[in-house]
Motif scaffolding. Sequence first.
Motif: not given
Length: 124
Positions: A68-87
């Motif tokens: 909106a109005n020349g701004y892009f906002d993005f809300a990163l979610q918890a699953l976006d920062t979850t480790f892909q390799v548990a170790a």
Amino acid sequence: MVKKDTDELYEGDTQCYRWEVTHGPCGTPVLLTEVSTITATLRDEESGNIVNSRNAQNVKNANNGTYANGYFDFALQALDTTFQVAANDQETHVLEVKLTQTDAQVRTLHLEIVCLRRPAAAGS
């Protein structure tokens, strides 16, 4: 145009990001009516695997993205920062947002998110 940023978050944290989109440096805002598509792809840097099913995902006023109005906002979610390799103790997830204007100009926002293992609580 490619805009690059970096941030550090603990695994499972959420965060909101905002980017300004203008016509040229210090120009007028790019209006929503001038935007055809906005897509987001989130990858684990080491493996190249897609994180949280965000593969060219529509984020134009959907899926945690707002424009909106020349701004892009993005809300990163918890699953976006979850480790892909548990170790792992640290992973870098790369978010690439592509905004395509109605005149076919493409703007790319590139965010490297360094995901850190949360320190163990004292006495654990």
